[in-house]
Design a protein around this motif. Structure first.
Motif, PDB file in Angstrom:
ATOM      1  N   TYR A  37      49.046  39.533  34.799  1.00  0.00           N
ATOM      2  CA  TYR A  37      48.556  39.881  36.126  1.00  0.00           C
ATOM      3  C   TYR A  37      47.481  40.951  35.979  1.00  0.00           C
ATOM      4  O   TYR A  37      47.350  41.568  34.921  1.00  0.00           O
ATOM      5  N   ARG A  38      46.749  41.175  37.031  1.00  0.00           N
ATOM      6  CA  ARG A  38      45.788  42.265  37.042  1.00  0.00           C
ATOM      7  C   ARG A  38      45.726  42.874  38.432  1.00  0.00           C
ATOM      8  O   ARG A  38      46.071  42.226  39.423  1.00  0.00           O
ATOM      9  N   GLN A  39      45.291  44.131  38.450  1.00  0.00           N
ATOM     10  CA  GLN A  39      45.112  44.827  39.724  1.00  0.00           C
ATOM     11  C   GLN A  39      43.940  45.777  39.630  1.00  0.00           C
ATOM     12  O   GLN A  39      43.914  46.645  38.749  1.00  0.00           O
ATOM     13  N   ALA A  40      43.005  45.600  40.527  1.00  0.00           N
ATOM     14  CA  ALA A  40      41.852  46.488  40.617  1.00  0.00           C
ATOM     15  C   ALA A  40      42.105  47.502  41.732  1.00  0.00           C
ATOM     16  O   ALA A  40      42.853  47.224  42.676  1.00  0.00           O
ATOM     17  N   GLU A  44      44.808  43.859  45.939  1.00  0.00           N
ATOM     18  CA  GLU A  44      46.177  43.414  45.688  1.00  0.00           C
ATOM     19  C   GLU A  44      46.311  42.927  44.251  1.00  0.00           C
ATOM     20  O   GLU A  44      45.326  42.530  43.621  1.00  0.00           O
ATOM     21  N   ARG A  45      47.524  42.950  43.770  1.00  0.00           N
ATOM     22  CA  ARG A  45      47.813  42.414  42.454  1.00  0.00           C
ATOM     23  C   ARG A  45      47.496  40.910  42.443  1.00  0.00           C
ATOM     24  O   ARG A  45      47.757  40.199  43.412  1.00  0.00           O
ATOM     25  N   GLU A  46      46.969  40.453  41.325  1.00  0.00           N
ATOM     26  CA  GLU A  46      46.491  39.072  41.230  1.00  0.00           C
ATOM     27  C   GLU A  46      47.061  38.394  39.998  1.00  0.00           C
ATOM     28  O   GLU A  46      46.997  38.955  38.890  1.00  0.00           O
ATOM     29  N   PHE A  47      47.584  37.205  40.163  1.00  0.00           N
ATOM     30  CA  PHE A  47      48.001  36.391  39.034  1.00  0.00           C
ATOM     31  C   PHE A  47      46.774  35.997  38.221  1.00  0.00           C
ATOM     32  O   PHE A  47      45.740  35.631  38.788  1.00  0.00           O
ATOM     33  N   VAL A  48      46.892  36.048  36.897  1.00  0.00           N
ATOM     34  CA  VAL A  48      45.777  35.679  36.029  1.00  0.00           C
ATOM     35  C   VAL A  48      46.090  34.411  35.237  1.00  0.00           C
ATOM     36  O   VAL A  48      45.348  33.432  35.300  1.00  0.00           O
ATOM     37  N   ALA A  49      47.191  34.440  34.475  1.00  0.00           N
ATOM     38  CA  ALA A  49      47.500  33.299  33.607  1.00  0.00           C
ATOM     39  C   ALA A  49      48.980  33.321  33.253  1.00  0.00           C
ATOM     40  O   ALA A  49      49.610  34.379  33.238  1.00  0.00           O
ATOM     41  N   ARG A  50      49.484  32.142  32.918  1.00  0.00           N
ATOM     42  CA  ARG A  50      50.893  31.992  32.570  1.00  0.00           C
ATOM     43  C   ARG A  50      51.018  30.997  31.428  1.00  0.00           C
ATOM     44  O   ARG A  50      50.266  30.021  31.365  1.00  0.00           O
ATOM     45  N   TYR A  94      45.245  45.301  33.482  1.00  0.00           N
ATOM     46  CA  TYR A  94      45.901  44.035  33.158  1.00  0.00           C
ATOM     47  C   TYR A  94      47.327  44.307  32.677  1.00  0.00           C
ATOM     48  O   TYR A  94      47.541  45.149  31.800  1.00  0.00           O
ATOM     49  N   TYR A  95      48.260  43.556  33.237  1.00  0.00           N
ATOM     50  CA  TYR A  95      49.670  43.733  32.930  1.00  0.00           C
ATOM     51  C   TYR A  95      50.266  42.462  32.330  1.00  0.00           C
ATOM     52  O   TYR A  95      50.028  41.357  32.832  1.00  0.00           O
ATOM     53  N   GLY A 109      50.310  48.407  31.289  1.00  0.00           N
ATOM     54  CA  GLY A 109      48.973  47.945  31.651  1.00  0.00           C
ATOM     55  C   GLY A 109      47.912  48.466  30.709  1.00  0.00           C
ATOM     56  O   GLY A 109      48.081  49.503  30.058  1.00  0.00           O
ATOM     57  N   THR A 110      46.829  47.720  30.635  1.00  0.00           N
ATOM     58  CA  THR A 110      45.673  48.144  29.845  1.00  0.00           C
ATOM     59  C   THR A 110      44.424  47.950  30.700  1.00  0.00           C
ATOM     60  O   THR A 110      44.254  46.924  31.361  1.00  0.00           O
TER      61      THR A 110
END
Length: 116
Positions: A37-40, A44-50, A94-95, A109-110
Motif C-alpha cells: 500500500y502507499r499513502q501520500a 487516503e491510503r491506496e492499494f498498490v499491488a498484491r 510505501y507499506y 513504511g519506506t
C-alpha cells in the motif's frame, strides 16, 4: 511476533526506478498473501499491488499497472516491489502488509520521493 521491515525507498528523478524490499518474519510467509500500500500526505491510503501464494498470482492498481511489478522470494521471506517509470504522483510512504487487506500487521513504511 510478526515483523515486516521495508527498505529501498529514496529520492529518484521522474522516469527512474526503485526496488522496494520487505523482509518478513513471525509467520508462515510462503502461505501468505502479501500486499503493498502507499499513502501520500493529505491523501487516503491506496492499494498498490498484491501477490498470492503458490503460483504467485498478482494484481495491481490501475495507476501502477505496467510500471510496477510485485514478486516474492519464499526462501528469503521477502516480497519486492519493482517500480519503473516513476512519476511525481508516485511519491508516498510505501507499506508492506501481511494479508489480503490493510491490517495491523504491516511495516513502518519506506519513503519514496519522485522529484527533479
Amino acid at each position: 511476533q510478526v515483523q515486516l521491515a521495508e527498505s529501498g525507498g529514496g529520492l529518484v528523478q521522474p522516469g527512474g526506478s526503485l526496488r522496494l524490499s520487505c523482509a518478513a518474519s513471525g509467520f508462515l510467509f510462503s502461505s501468505s498473501v502479501m500486499t503493498w500500500y502507499r499513502q501520500a500526505p493529505g491523501n487516503e491510503r491506496e492499494f498498490v499491488a498484491r501477490i498470492g501464494t503458490g503460483s504467485g498470482s498478482t494484481n495491481y492498481a490501475d495507476s501502477v499497472k505496467g510500471r510496477f511489478a510485485i514478486s516474492r522470494d519464499n526462501a528469503k521471506n521477502t516480497v519486492y516491489l519493482q517500480m519503473n517509470s516513476l512519476k511525481p504522483e508516485d511519491t508516498a510512504v510505501y507499506y508492506c502488509n501481511w494479508g489480503w487487506s490493510w491490517s495491523v500487521y504491516r511495516g513502518q513504511g519506506t519513503q519514496v520521493t519522485v522529484s527533479s
